[in-house]
Design a protein around this motif. Structure first.
Motif, PDB file in Angstrom:
ATOM      1  N   VAL A 171       7.261 -30.176  51.525  1.00  0.00           N
ATOM      2  CA  VAL A 171       7.482 -28.735  51.342  1.00  0.00           C
ATOM      3  C   VAL A 171       7.856 -28.436  49.894  1.00  0.00           C
ATOM      4  O   VAL A 171       7.306 -27.517  49.276  1.00  0.00           O
ATOM      5  CB  VAL A 171       8.568 -28.204  52.299  1.00  0.00           C
ATOM      6  N   LEU A 172       8.792 -29.199  49.345  1.00  0.00           N
ATOM      7  CA  LEU A 172       9.205 -28.973  47.962  1.00  0.00           C
ATOM      8  C   LEU A 172       8.016 -29.145  47.009  1.00  0.00           C
ATOM      9  O   LEU A 172       7.854 -28.357  46.066  1.00  0.00           O
ATOM     10  CB  LEU A 172      10.343 -29.919  47.577  1.00  0.00           C
ATOM     11  N   CYS A 173       7.187 -30.141  47.254  1.00  0.00           N
ATOM     12  CA  CYS A 173       6.004 -30.359  46.412  1.00  0.00           C
ATOM     13  C   CYS A 173       5.017 -29.200  46.534  1.00  0.00           C
ATOM     14  O   CYS A 173       4.428 -28.770  45.535  1.00  0.00           O
ATOM     15  CB  CYS A 173       5.328 -31.677  46.762  1.00  0.00           C
ATOM     16  N   ALA A 174       4.829 -28.680  47.735  1.00  0.00           N
ATOM     17  CA  ALA A 174       3.907 -27.551  47.929  1.00  0.00           C
ATOM     18  C   ALA A 174       4.400 -26.323  47.177  1.00  0.00           C
ATOM     19  O   ALA A 174       3.600 -25.581  46.588  1.00  0.00           O
ATOM     20  CB  ALA A 174       3.741 -27.241  49.416  1.00  0.00           C
ATOM     21  N   LEU A 175       5.705 -26.110  47.171  1.00  0.00           N
ATOM     22  CA  LEU A 175       6.265 -24.985  46.414  1.00  0.00           C
ATOM     23  C   LEU A 175       6.110 -25.216  44.914  1.00  0.00           C
ATOM     24  O   LEU A 175       5.734 -24.312  44.171  1.00  0.00           O
ATOM     25  CB  LEU A 175       7.740 -24.785  46.766  1.00  0.00           C
TER      26      LEU A 175
ATOM     27  N   ARG B 193       5.950 -19.477  48.269  1.00  0.00           N
ATOM     28  CA  ARG B 193       4.837 -19.291  49.198  1.00  0.00           C
ATOM     29  C   ARG B 193       5.404 -18.718  50.493  1.00  0.00           C
ATOM     30  O   ARG B 193       6.568 -18.923  50.813  1.00  0.00           O
ATOM     31  CB  ARG B 193       4.141 -20.608  49.529  1.00  0.00           C
ATOM     32  N   ALA B 194       4.532 -18.096  51.273  1.00  0.00           N
ATOM     33  CA  ALA B 194       4.899 -17.672  52.623  1.00  0.00           C
ATOM     34  C   ALA B 194       4.933 -18.913  53.511  1.00  0.00           C
ATOM     35  O   ALA B 194       4.228 -19.886  53.247  1.00  0.00           O
ATOM     36  CB  ALA B 194       3.873 -16.664  53.147  1.00  0.00           C
ATOM     37  N   PRO B 195       5.752 -18.900  54.569  1.00  0.00           N
ATOM     38  CA  PRO B 195       5.809 -20.067  55.460  1.00  0.00           C
ATOM     39  C   PRO B 195       4.448 -20.484  56.014  1.00  0.00           C
ATOM     40  O   PRO B 195       4.172 -21.682  56.131  1.00  0.00           O
ATOM     41  CB  PRO B 195       6.762 -19.622  56.572  1.00  0.00           C
ATOM     42  N   GLY B 196       3.592 -19.540  56.336  1.00  0.00           N
ATOM     43  CA  GLY B 196       2.252 -19.875  56.825  1.00  0.00           C
ATOM     44  C   GLY B 196       1.430 -20.608  55.776  1.00  0.00           C
ATOM     45  O   GLY B 196       0.698 -21.542  56.098  1.00  0.00           O
TER      46      GLY B 196
ATOM     47  N   LEU C 229      18.152 -25.931  48.261  1.00  0.00           N
ATOM     48  CA  LEU C 229      16.948 -26.279  47.492  1.00  0.00           C
ATOM     49  C   LEU C 229      15.880 -25.195  47.543  1.00  0.00           C
ATOM     50  O   LEU C 229      14.998 -25.153  46.675  1.00  0.00           O
ATOM     51  CB  LEU C 229      16.383 -27.609  47.996  1.00  0.00           C
ATOM     52  N   VAL C 230      15.942 -24.330  48.567  1.00  0.00           N
ATOM     53  CA  VAL C 230      15.021 -23.196  48.681  1.00  0.00           C
ATOM     54  C   VAL C 230      15.799 -21.969  49.142  1.00  0.00           C
ATOM     55  O   VAL C 230      16.908 -22.081  49.673  1.00  0.00           O
ATOM     56  CB  VAL C 230      13.849 -23.455  49.676  1.00  0.00           C
ATOM     57  N   THR C 231      15.201 -20.806  48.926  1.00  0.00           N
ATOM     58  CA  THR C 231      15.731 -19.557  49.473  1.00  0.00           C
ATOM     59  C   THR C 231      14.623 -18.884  50.256  1.00  0.00           C
ATOM     60  O   THR C 231      13.437 -19.177  50.059  1.00  0.00           O
ATOM     61  CB  THR C 231      16.205 -18.597  48.359  1.00  0.00           C
ATOM     62  N   ARG C 232      15.037 -17.963  51.146  1.00  0.00           N
ATOM     63  CA  ARG C 232      14.073 -17.130  51.887  1.00  0.00           C
ATOM     64  C   ARG C 232      14.416 -15.678  51.626  1.00  0.00           C
ATOM     65  O   ARG C 232      15.579 -15.322  51.571  1.00  0.00           O
ATOM     66  CB  ARG C 232      14.175 -17.390  53.389  1.00  0.00           C
ATOM     67  N   ARG C 233      13.372 -14.886  51.491  1.00  0.00           N
ATOM     68  CA  ARG C 233      13.564 -13.439  51.337  1.00  0.00           C
ATOM     69  C   ARG C 233      12.421 -12.724  52.032  1.00  0.00           C
ATOM     70  O   ARG C 233      11.396 -13.339  52.348  1.00  0.00           O
ATOM     71  CB  ARG C 233      13.648 -13.056  49.869  1.00  0.00           C
TER      72      ARG C 233
ATOM     73  N   ASP D 228       5.272  -7.275  50.278  1.00  0.00           N
ATOM     74  CA  ASP D 228       4.035  -6.741  50.847  1.00  0.00           C
ATOM     75  C   ASP D 228       4.148  -6.457  52.338  1.00  0.00           C
ATOM     76  O   ASP D 228       3.497  -5.563  52.857  1.00  0.00           O
ATOM     77  CB  ASP D 228       2.881  -7.726  50.636  1.00  0.00           C
ATOM     78  N   ASP D 229       4.945  -7.248  53.035  1.00  0.00           N
ATOM     79  CA  ASP D 229       5.046  -7.162  54.489  1.00  0.00           C
ATOM     80  C   ASP D 229       6.501  -7.415  54.873  1.00  0.00           C
ATOM     81  O   ASP D 229       6.967  -8.544  54.838  1.00  0.00           O
ATOM     82  CB  ASP D 229       4.122  -8.214  55.129  1.00  0.00           C
ATOM     83  N   GLN D 230       7.203  -6.358  55.244  1.00  0.00           N
ATOM     84  CA  GLN D 230       8.635  -6.485  55.521  1.00  0.00           C
ATOM     85  C   GLN D 230       8.943  -7.417  56.687  1.00  0.00           C
ATOM     86  O   GLN D 230      10.045  -7.895  56.831  1.00  0.00           O
ATOM     87  CB  GLN D 230       9.259  -5.101  55.768  1.00  0.00           C
ATOM     88  N   ARG D 231       7.948  -7.680  57.542  1.00  0.00           N
ATOM     89  CA  ARG D 231       8.157  -8.651  58.621  1.00  0.00           C
ATOM     90  C   ARG D 231       8.015 -10.076  58.107  1.00  0.00           C
ATOM     91  O   ARG D 231       8.535 -11.008  58.701  1.00  0.00           O
ATOM     92  CB  ARG D 231       7.152  -8.411  59.756  1.00  0.00           C
ATOM     93  N   GLY D 232       7.273 -10.235  57.021  1.00  0.00           N
ATOM     94  CA  GLY D 232       7.014 -11.559  56.478  1.00  0.00           C
ATOM     95  C   GLY D 232       8.147 -12.067  55.602  1.00  0.00           C
ATOM     96  O   GLY D 232       9.011 -11.314  55.157  1.00  0.00           O
ATOM     97  N   ARG D 233       8.144 -13.357  55.382  1.00  0.00           N
ATOM     98  CA  ARG D 233       9.149 -14.007  54.544  1.00  0.00           C
ATOM     99  C   ARG D 233       8.457 -14.753  53.415  1.00  0.00           C
ATOM    100  O   ARG D 233       7.300 -15.147  53.527  1.00  0.00           O
ATOM    101  CB  ARG D 233       9.971 -15.014  55.360  1.00  0.00           C
ATOM    102  N   ILE D 234       9.206 -14.967  52.363  1.00  0.00           N
ATOM    103  CA  ILE D 234       8.752 -15.771  51.237  1.00  0.00           C
ATOM    104  C   ILE D 234       9.795 -16.867  51.022  1.00  0.00           C
ATOM    105  O   ILE D 234      11.000 -16.615  51.038  1.00  0.00           O
ATOM    106  CB  ILE D 234       8.622 -14.919  49.950  1.00  0.00           C
ATOM    107  N   VAL D 235       9.321 -18.077  50.831  1.00  0.00           N
ATOM    108  CA  VAL D 235      10.190 -19.218  50.554  1.00  0.00           C
ATOM    109  C   VAL D 235      10.008 -19.563  49.085  1.00  0.00           C
ATOM    110  O   VAL D 235       8.878 -19.663  48.605  1.00  0.00           O
ATOM    111  CB  VAL D 235       9.823 -20.429  51.438  1.00  0.00           C
TER     112      VAL D 235
END
Length: 174
Positions: A65-69, A78-81, A106-110, A114-121
């Motif tokens: 996950v850290l590498c993908a970010l 990135r979005a979780p999806g 190591l990460v945050t979520r907000r 663009d989409d208030q239902r969606g999250r960004i990591v």
């Protein structure tokens, strides 16, 4: 570095094939020579790779996950999806990984703009520093493992694996 003309001694897979040839001479057990060794090699490589991740308090999944970010480039989010697609795990497994990484700082979520239902990591500064060092050590470890082959062997193996994988997997987009 090994010499290219060395023939390795019989291994566990060769002994298993020999047993099967004796017990089932009607079957072609030659595929076991490749598939069985690839399977054993994958297990052994994983054992060697996770040692490095563990030095940083990470499991294989968290490292992924850290590498993908980090590979996403600035702002390292990135979005979780998207993360699930870039790490080839389910969104449920991704949520657990993100939870652990968030608890470790190591990460945050907000919420997504663009989409208030969606999250960004996103990577935190400590997350970026950790993954940069862990990835450096990971690449040194992979080099150590690959150096068990000659440069010619490694190049040939990469070409063969690339060809084989391209015939098994559907083409990817972009």
């Amino acid at each position: 570095m090994p010499r290219e003309d060395q023939t390795p001694p019989p291994d566990r897979v060769a002994r298993i094939q020999s047993d099967w040839r004796r017990e089932r001479p009607d079957l072609d057990v030659a595929p076991q020579g490749v598939i069985g060794r690839l399977h054993r090699l994958a297990d052994r490589l994983t054992e060697e790779l996770v040692l490095v991740y563990g030095r940083y308090g990470l499991g294989e999944g968290e490292f992924d996950v850290l590498c993908a970010l980090r590979r996403a480039g600035e702002p390292y989010e990135r979005a979780p999806g998207e993360l699930a697609a870039h790490t080839m795990v389910t969104t449920g497994a991704m949520t657990k990984r993100i939870d652990r990484l968030e608890r470790a700082g190591l990460v945050t979520r907000r919420r997504s703009a663009d989409d208030q239902r969606g999250r960004i990591v996103a990577l935190t500064d400590p997350g970026r520093a950790l993954v940069d060092q862990a990835f450096t050590d990971h690449m040194h470890n992979e080099r150590r493992l690959l150096d068990l082959l000659t440069p010619t062997e490694a190049e040939t193996l990469e070409q063969l694996l690339t060809t084989w994988l391209s015939r098994l997997e559907p083409p990817t987009r972009g």
